[in-house]
Enzyme design. Sequence first.
Site, mmCIF file in Angstrom:
data_model
loop_
_atom_site.group_PDB
_atom_site.id
_atom_site.type_symbol
_atom_site.label_atom_id
_atom_site.label_comp_id
_atom_site.label_asym_id
_atom_site.label_seq_id
_atom_site.Cartn_x
_atom_site.Cartn_y
_atom_site.Cartn_z
ATOM 1 N N GLY A 1 0.783 -1.409 -0.009
ATOM 2 C CA GLY A 1 0.001 -0.269 0.071
ATOM 3 C C GLY A 1 0.764 1.245 0.045
ATOM 4 O O GLY A 1 0.122 2.307 -0.265
ATOM 5 N N TYR B 1 -0.821 -1.111 -11.966
ATOM 6 C CA TYR B 1 -2.114 -1.051 -12.150
ATOM 7 C C TYR B 1 -2.546 -0.326 -13.495
ATOM 8 O O TYR B 1 -3.296 0.469 -13.759
ATOM 9 C CB TYR B 1 -2.935 -0.203 -11.299
ATOM 10 C CG TYR B 1 -2.714 -0.969 -9.941
ATOM 11 C CD1 TYR B 1 -3.152 -2.105 -9.507
ATOM 12 C CD2 TYR B 1 -1.659 -0.366 -8.947
ATOM 13 C CE1 TYR B 1 -2.926 -2.989 -8.340
ATOM 14 C CE2 TYR B 1 -1.481 -1.069 -7.680
ATOM 15 C CZ TYR B 1 -1.996 -2.283 -7.450
ATOM 16 O OH TYR B 1 -1.857 -2.915 -6.319
ATOM 17 N N GLU C 1 3.974 -6.837 1.713
ATOM 18 C CA GLU C 1 3.510 -7.011 0.190
ATOM 19 C C GLU C 1 3.453 -5.498 -0.687
ATOM 20 O O GLU C 1 2.429 -5.414 -1.123
ATOM 21 C CB GLU C 1 2.066 -7.358 0.695
ATOM 22 C CG GLU C 1 2.054 -8.892 1.458
ATOM 23 C CD GLU C 1 0.579 -9.180 1.714
ATOM 24 O OE1 GLU C 1 -0.397 -8.371 1.385
ATOM 25 O OE2 GLU C 1 0.363 -10.211 2.435
ATOM 26 N N PRO C 2 4.462 -4.875 -0.669
ATOM 27 C CA PRO C 2 4.537 -3.750 -1.838
ATOM 28 C C PRO C 2 4.197 -4.328 -3.020
ATOM 29 O O PRO C 2 4.835 -5.161 -3.613
ATOM 30 C CB PRO C 2 5.570 -2.980 -1.398
ATOM 31 C CG PRO C 2 6.793 -3.940 -0.908
ATOM 32 C CD PRO C 2 5.885 -5.313 -0.314
ATOM 33 N N GLY C 3 3.383 -3.317 -3.630
ATOM 34 C CA GLY C 3 3.197 -3.516 -5.155
ATOM 35 C C GLY C 3 3.559 -2.233 -5.988
ATOM 36 O O GLY C 3 4.532 -2.247 -6.482
ATOM 37 N N TYR D 1 -10.444 6.099 -11.151
ATOM 38 C CA TYR D 1 -10.244 6.679 -9.985
ATOM 39 C C TYR D 1 -10.000 8.363 -10.122
ATOM 40 O O TYR D 1 -9.619 9.064 -9.166
ATOM 41 C CB TYR D 1 -9.169 6.300 -9.051
ATOM 42 C CG TYR D 1 -8.829 4.704 -9.211
ATOM 43 C CD1 TYR D 1 -9.576 3.911 -8.640
ATOM 44 C CD2 TYR D 1 -7.592 4.343 -9.473
ATOM 45 C CE1 TYR D 1 -9.354 2.523 -8.465
ATOM 46 C CE2 TYR D 1 -7.177 3.133 -9.255
ATOM 47 C CZ TYR D 1 -8.212 2.135 -8.788
ATOM 48 O OH TYR D 1 -7.887 0.551 -8.782
ATOM 49 N N CYS E 1 -15.598 4.414 -26.901
ATOM 50 C CA CYS E 1 -16.700 5.247 -26.716
ATOM 51 C C CYS E 1 -17.292 5.325 -25.376
ATOM 52 O O CYS E 1 -18.528 4.782 -24.983
ATOM 53 C CB CYS E 1 -17.900 4.511 -27.609
ATOM 54 S SG CYS E 1 -17.012 4.350 -29.401
ATOM 55 N N GLU E 2 -16.676 6.269 -24.542
ATOM 56 C CA GLU E 2 -16.988 6.495 -23.237
ATOM 57 C C GLU E 2 -16.582 7.986 -22.856
ATOM 58 O O GLU E 2 -15.375 8.203 -23.218
ATOM 59 C CB GLU E 2 -16.574 5.688 -22.200
ATOM 60 C CG GLU E 2 -16.803 4.222 -22.539
ATOM 61 C CD GLU E 2 -17.970 3.703 -21.594
ATOM 62 O OE1 GLU E 2 -18.534 4.485 -20.742
ATOM 63 O OE2 GLU E 2 -18.400 2.562 -21.920
HETATM 64 C C1 LIG Z 1 -3.173 -4.864 -3.523
HETATM 65 C C2 LIG Z 1 -2.593 -5.692 -2.574
HETATM 66 C C3 LIG Z 1 -1.312 -5.167 -2.025
HETATM 67 C C4 LIG Z 1 -0.392 -4.128 -2.897
HETATM 68 O O1 LIG Z 1 -1.035 -3.130 -2.694
HETATM 69 P P1 LIG Z 1 -0.064 -1.846 -3.490
HETATM 70 O O2 LIG Z 1 -0.825 -0.818 -2.935
HETATM 71 O O3 LIG Z 1 0.121 -2.077 -4.840
HETATM 72 O O4 LIG Z 1 1.439 -1.711 -2.628
HETATM 73 C C5 LIG Z 1 -0.898 -5.872 -1.067
HETATM 74 N N1 LIG Z 1 -1.548 -6.761 -0.400
HETATM 75 C C6 LIG Z 1 -2.990 -7.268 -0.781
HETATM 76 C C7 LIG Z 1 -3.430 -8.063 0.289
HETATM 77 C C8 LIG Z 1 -3.317 -6.737 -1.772
HETATM 78 O O5 LIG Z 1 -4.490 -6.744 -2.052
#
Ligand SMILES: *Cc1c(COP(=O)(O)O)cnc(C)c1O
Length: 429
Positions: A249, A384, A286-288, A329, A356-357
């Site tokens: 997150g 994303y 869990e960084p994404g 968003y 077409c939106e």
């Molecule tokens: C989406 C998600 C993440 C990653 O979130 P980011 O904002 O991309 O870092 C980590 N853990 C879980 C369970 C998620 O659903």
Amino acid sequence: MPSSLHMLPGAPWIAHHEGELKVEQVPLQRLAAAHGTPLYVYSRAAIEAAASAWSDAAPGRDVALRYAVKANSSLAVLRVLAELGWGFDIVSGGELARVLAAGGDAAKTVFSGVGKTDAEIAAALRAGVQCLNVESESELQRIDRVAGQLGVRAPVSLRINPDVDARTHPYISTGLRSNKFGIPQALARRAYTGCAQLQHLRVVGIACHIGSQITELGPYLDALDRVVELVRDIEHHGVALAHIDLGGGLGIRYADEAPPRPAELLAALLARLDAAGLGQRPLLLEPGRSVVGNAGLLLTEVVTLKSSIERHFAVVDAAMNDLMRPALYEAWQDIVAVRPRDGAQARQYDVVGAVCESGDWLGRERLLDLREGDLLAVLSAGAYGMAMASNYNTRPRAAEVLVDGDRAHLIREREDVAALFAGERIAPR
Ligand SMILES: *Cc1c(COP(=O)(O)O)cnc(C)c1O
């Protein structure tokens, strides 16, 4: 909002040199000529630097990194992280298959998500995942049953909903009690003690994830306080929790946000865990977005310039099906010219796609000096972006390139229109 004179969010790997935007040493004009547009382009060095910011953040501490696959699930990106020793956070059987195909380690993979099916649970157990992050008491029963059928004990961690406000966009806030995610704090103890009755489960930890694009420490610390309280209560009732997973997150800079760096976040979290006497507990993260977000861009060509009475539109060949965040968003992402002109004909353009939106826009009121055929880059598109792309309007999905120094590798071919309906059948009459 910043002008293109500011340092770009992907700098120094994504920057203008001699009037031309490059990713590392590769000019985007050359990539557009070779592979066409729309095209996603990523910098390997930028991904590696963002990953190092996490892995170097807390030397000597027991921190395990699990990249959230859904942010960008392309095999080449997963491979870069697997090579750096990262594990993965997955939310579907499809993502499990991707992790395995990319050479990821199942034993370092955690399986999150609110609706895991029997088939997905079985696939995860057969692959030997590190744990399943469980989101309800009903799911515990389901996992116990599937594990029993396979003759294994399923490692489980319960995802708690700490009811904290991540102060982010409502669609990407997940830790409020009104969200569908996690087990409410009040039910957590019962869920954990209930595991003792389920013979095919093995409790390994506790998890939470409160949302995405979080730009402050406060919500993380609030969530951690709730988790610490629960760890104490649950262990007091005889259930040991080996690890603590605080989810992902962490936000990135799209415009002028100034999120904490991973080292600042980890220092704050670990200090709080130390103070609670839990500093020795393995910590999972869990960084994404923060790993890949600023490492990628979407390259697109201006198809048509048109003006209405009130507005100027730059219609480009990328659209909401390629990059959904602005439509979904109202997200703001910087848009810059690959070869900026002198500004003599600069106008406030709405940069829109051909879908077409009316919600199909990539940026609104951007001061740009454009001609038809010019190339634009939508920055901060590494997370994303491609992962959320669709085929709406029967638009083939973009190709992807991973740049590494002066080399550019095509990591995904442009989708072919015929392939889009290859699985379809005309019904007999
Ligand atoms: C989406 C998600 C993440 C990653 O979130 P980011 O904002 O991309 O870092 C980590 N853990 C879980 C369970 C998620 O659903």
